[in-house]
Design an enzyme around this catalytic site. Structure first.
Site, PDB file in Angstrom:
ATOM      1  N   ASN A 209     -30.889 -48.882  65.580  1.00 41.00           N
ATOM      2  CA  ASN A 209     -30.887 -50.243  66.131  1.00 41.00           C
ATOM      3  C   ASN A 209     -29.467 -50.804  66.072  1.00 41.00           C
ATOM      4  O   ASN A 209     -28.540 -50.120  65.663  1.00 41.00           O
ATOM      5  CB  ASN A 209     -31.885 -51.129  65.367  1.00 41.00           C
ATOM      6  CG  ASN A 209     -31.564 -51.147  63.893  1.00 41.00           C
ATOM      7  OD1 ASN A 209     -30.504 -51.614  63.474  1.00 41.00           O
ATOM      8  ND2 ASN A 209     -32.463 -50.595  63.071  1.00 41.00           N
ATOM      9  N   PRO A 304     -41.746 -45.561  54.982  1.00 41.67           N
ATOM     10  CA  PRO A 304     -42.156 -46.446  53.883  1.00 41.67           C
ATOM     11  C   PRO A 304     -41.600 -47.851  54.115  1.00 41.67           C
ATOM     12  O   PRO A 304     -40.525 -48.006  54.698  1.00 41.67           O
ATOM     13  CB  PRO A 304     -41.522 -45.811  52.648  1.00 41.67           C
ATOM     14  CG  PRO A 304     -40.481 -44.871  53.147  1.00 41.67           C
ATOM     15  CD  PRO A 304     -40.860 -44.481  54.541  1.00 41.67           C
ATOM     16  N   PHE A 322     -35.718 -60.311  54.898  1.00 44.03           N
ATOM     17  CA  PHE A 322     -35.249 -60.904  56.149  1.00 44.03           C
ATOM     18  C   PHE A 322     -36.336 -60.680  57.189  1.00 44.03           C
ATOM     19  O   PHE A 322     -37.119 -59.737  57.070  1.00 44.03           O
ATOM     20  CB  PHE A 322     -33.952 -60.229  56.625  1.00 44.03           C
ATOM     21  CG  PHE A 322     -32.710 -60.921  56.122  1.00 44.03           C
ATOM     22  CD1 PHE A 322     -32.364 -60.859  54.783  1.00 44.03           C
ATOM     23  CD2 PHE A 322     -31.892 -61.635  56.991  1.00 44.03           C
ATOM     24  CE1 PHE A 322     -31.234 -61.501  54.317  1.00 44.03           C
ATOM     25  CE2 PHE A 322     -30.752 -62.281  56.541  1.00 44.03           C
ATOM     26  CZ  PHE A 322     -30.428 -62.218  55.206  1.00 44.03           C
ATOM     27  N   LYS A 336     -44.875 -62.566  56.935  1.00 44.06           N
ATOM     28  CA  LYS A 336     -44.243 -61.483  56.148  1.00 44.06           C
ATOM     29  C   LYS A 336     -44.075 -61.900  54.686  1.00 44.06           C
ATOM     30  O   LYS A 336     -44.239 -61.091  53.776  1.00 44.06           O
ATOM     31  CB  LYS A 336     -42.871 -61.118  56.743  1.00 44.06           C
ATOM     32  CG  LYS A 336     -42.979 -60.134  57.894  1.00 44.06           C
ATOM     33  CD  LYS A 336     -41.639 -59.774  58.506  1.00 44.06           C
ATOM     34  CE  LYS A 336     -41.873 -58.932  59.755  1.00 44.06           C
ATOM     35  NZ  LYS A 336     -40.799 -58.964  60.723  1.00 44.06           N
TER      36      LYS A 336
HETATM   37  O1  PMT Z   1     -26.417 -56.183  60.417  1.00 43.96           O
HETATM   38  P1  PMT Z   1     -26.037 -57.338  61.335  1.00 43.96           P
HETATM   39  O2  PMT Z   1     -25.494 -56.863  62.657  1.00 43.96           O
HETATM   40  O3  PMT Z   1     -25.134 -58.328  60.660  1.00 43.96           O
HETATM   41  O4  PMT Z   1     -27.384 -58.119  61.719  1.00 43.96           O
HETATM   42  C1  PMT Z   1     -28.091 -58.806  60.721  1.00 43.96           C
HETATM   43  C2  PMT Z   1     -29.601 -58.585  60.856  1.00 43.96           C
HETATM   44  C3  PMT Z   1     -30.091 -59.216  62.153  1.00 43.96           C
HETATM   45  C4  PMT Z   1     -29.923 -57.081  60.853  1.00 43.96           C
HETATM   46  C5  PMT Z   1     -30.250 -59.269  59.600  1.00 43.96           C
HETATM   47  O5  PMT Z   1     -29.970 -60.638  59.603  1.00 43.96           O
HETATM   48  C6  PMT Z   1     -31.743 -59.042  59.558  1.00 43.96           C
HETATM   49  O6  PMT Z   1     -32.533 -59.767  60.160  1.00 43.96           O
HETATM   50  N1  PMT Z   1     -32.186 -57.978  58.831  1.00 43.96           N
HETATM   51  C7  PMT Z   1     -33.598 -57.538  58.801  1.00 43.96           C
HETATM   52  C8  PMT Z   1     -33.903 -56.743  60.034  1.00 43.96           C
HETATM   53  C9  PMT Z   1     -35.347 -56.220  60.049  1.00 43.96           C
HETATM   54  O7  PMT Z   1     -35.564 -55.045  59.955  1.00 43.96           O
HETATM   55  O8  PMT Z   1     -36.263 -57.180  60.125  1.00 43.96           O
HETATM   56  P2  PMT Z   1     -37.857 -56.865  60.148  1.00 43.96           P
HETATM   57  O9  PMT Z   1     -38.434 -58.185  60.496  1.00 43.96           O
HETATM   58  O10 PMT Z   1     -38.140 -55.720  61.039  1.00 43.96           O
HETATM   59  O11 PMT Z   1     -38.176 -56.446  58.670  1.00 43.96           O
HETATM   60  C10 PMT Z   1     -38.610 -57.380  57.686  1.00 43.96           C
HETATM   61  C11 PMT Z   1     -38.067 -57.032  56.344  1.00 43.96           C
HETATM   62  O12 PMT Z   1     -38.644 -55.802  55.879  1.00 43.96           O
HETATM   63  C12 PMT Z   1     -36.574 -56.852  56.255  1.00 43.96           C
HETATM   64  O13 PMT Z   1     -36.143 -57.434  55.044  1.00 43.96           O
HETATM   65  C13 PMT Z   1     -36.365 -55.349  56.240  1.00 43.96           C
HETATM   66  O14 PMT Z   1     -35.197 -54.975  55.501  1.00 43.96           O
HETATM   67  C14 PMT Z   1     -37.633 -54.885  55.524  1.00 43.96           C
HETATM   68  N2  PMT Z   1     -38.117 -53.551  55.895  1.00 43.96           N
HETATM   69  C15 PMT Z   1     -38.537 -53.312  57.184  1.00 43.96           C
HETATM   70  C16 PMT Z   1     -39.071 -52.063  57.487  1.00 43.96           C
HETATM   71  C17 PMT Z   1     -39.144 -51.056  56.490  1.00 43.96           C
HETATM   72  N3  PMT Z   1     -39.619 -49.862  56.747  1.00 43.96           N
HETATM   73  N4  PMT Z   1     -38.708 -51.327  55.233  1.00 43.96           N
HETATM   74  C18 PMT Z   1     -38.211 -52.548  54.941  1.00 43.96           C
HETATM   75  O15 PMT Z   1     -37.806 -52.787  53.792  1.00 43.96           O
END
Ligand code: PMT
Length: 400
Positions: A209, A304, A322, A336
């Protein structure tokens, strides 16, 4: 964040970023500081002493042997006056002088004569920053307790791209206001994930991504400024980690999961900022997939969920997630928060141009059980400091 009544001696050395120092003086005084400026001879080529005198409201020093200045406030008196010495920009040459204890002009003499903490905001060509001599000077200065603010990556005045830009005045002023007066995360171990993961399809292809790691690296820098021990678990990015942070580099979600689960029992706060791939190809082929006339179908399997696994540990750290959403941001983020059993979640709307993925700025809305705060739009470094301060406050409330 305030610098009320603090006396800041601002040393300015000769780099192009010196033109930003009148703004830096304004940012420091807006936080309540009293500022006196001292310039190296070459700094006067980039910014006028008169401009700095006008914004600081104090005479500007640039000569060790100035009889009038010595009669008003002698250099030893000035060194004793300062609560903090900030050198911004700090050139490679001045870093070398500071390392070796030279005292051949007013500013270097003041640095030797002061007992106040010294902060440097380096600014130089990226090659000069990476030069072994500069890096070895840097290590010595850090060992001696000099606080290093930046430098930032980006395009440089000479046209090069890389590490070596002076941090923005607002970030320098905020960092000075935070540390070391208020090391609210001192003795805390914080684990932060950052960047994307890559899920391999075959030996030459992967899915990933647009995460650049900027937000996560800014959080690591902010946590460090607040006194924390920081472990940064990073996917593949083109950033240099902040000095003083322990970095574990990983590629896939599986590797990130393993690295996190290993270190997280030893931390008080976990922040999942990485954009972790939810799915990986069910099978990675050993050989490159060959093109054929038929369509290609790949089957994906779940990775995971690192964040959820951390929050569901028997003794979880304070866990911050996040949420990167393109619609119904508040609704999905709050969902979430509950589903993953988080203490806090920072939501960003990644459908907005110029914010979120791979941009310099972001906008965050933070939620916790029965509460929340809009942190607004700002540079990622500034937002990171605001978010980290909020995390520290909520962590303190939970644990006391
Ligand atoms: O890296 P940059 O270019 O500065 O951009 C910043 C960002 C947009 C990446 C950052 O601000 C951000 O939003 N990070 C989380 C991105 C994400 O994967 O969001 P999500 O809504 O899909 O996931 C929710 C949360 O679960 C996140 O904290 C993620 O780290 C976590 N996760 C998701 C999937 C997974 N398999 N394991 C996880 O731990």
């Amino acid at each position: 964040m305030q610098l009320t009544k603090q006396k800041i001696l601002l040393g300015i050395t000769g780099g192009i970023a010196a033109y930003k120092t009148p703004d830096l003086v304004r940012k420091l005084t807006a936080l309540g500081a009293q500022v006196r400026c001292v310039m190296s001879a070459s700094a006067t080529e980039f910014v006028s002493p008169l401009a700095l005198q006008a914004v600081s409201g104090n005479p500007v020093g640039d000569d060790l042997l100035d009889r009038n200045a010595e009669a008003a406030m002698g250099h030893i008196e000035l060194a004793k006056w300062a609560d903090k010495v900030l050198i911004a920009p700090t050139t490679a040459n001045f870093m070398a002088k500071l390392t070796h204890g030279l005292a051949d002009d007013l500013l270097s003499t003041l640095c030797l004569a002061t007992s106040a903490p010294i902060y440097i905001a380096p600014a130089m060509n990226q090659q000069m920053w990476h030069a072994p001599a500069t890096q070895s000077n840097l290590s010595l200065l850090i060992q001696r307790g000099v606080k290093v603010l930046g430098p930032a990556p980006g395009e440089q005045a000479c046209g090069d791209v890389g590490l070596g830009r002076m941090l923005e005045p607002v970030d320098i002023a905020n960092m000075l206001a935070q540390s070391p007066i208020d090391p609210i995360l001192a003795n805390r171990h914080i684990v932060i994930t950052a960047g994307p993961t890559r899920e391999e399809i075959d030996p030459v292809r992967f899915i990933s991504n647009h995460s650049s790691g900027k937000m996560g690296y800014a959080l690591a820098q902010a946590a460090l400024a607040l006194g924390a021990n920081v472990t940064l678990i990073s996917g593949p990015v083109n950033l240099s980690p902040p000095i003083g942070v322990k970095v574990i580099n990983v590629v896939s979600a599986e590797q990130m999961h393993q690295a996190v689960m290993k270190v997280v029992p030893d931390c008080e706060i976990f922040i999942g900022c990485a954009a972790v791939a939810d799915y990986k190809p069910q099978q990675k082929t050993q050989q490159k997939i060959k093109k054929s006339d038929s369509e290609l179908t790949l089957t994906f399997t779940r990775n995971p969920d690192i964040l959820s696994d951390v929050a569901h540990l028997a003794q979880p750290p304070f866990t911050v997630g996040f949420a990167a959403e393109t619609q119904d941001v508040a609704h999905y983020a709050q969902d979430k928060l509950k589903r993953k059993k988080l203490d806090m979640i920072a939501a960003n709307d990644v459908s907005q141009a110029g914010l979120g993925f791979n941009s310099e700025q972001n906008a965050l809305n933070v939620y916790w059980n029965n509460g929340g705060k809009n942190l607004g739009v700002a540079d990622k470094s500034q937002l990171a400091l605001t978010l980290m301060t909020l995390v520290a406050q909520r962590y303190a409330q939970k644990t006391t």
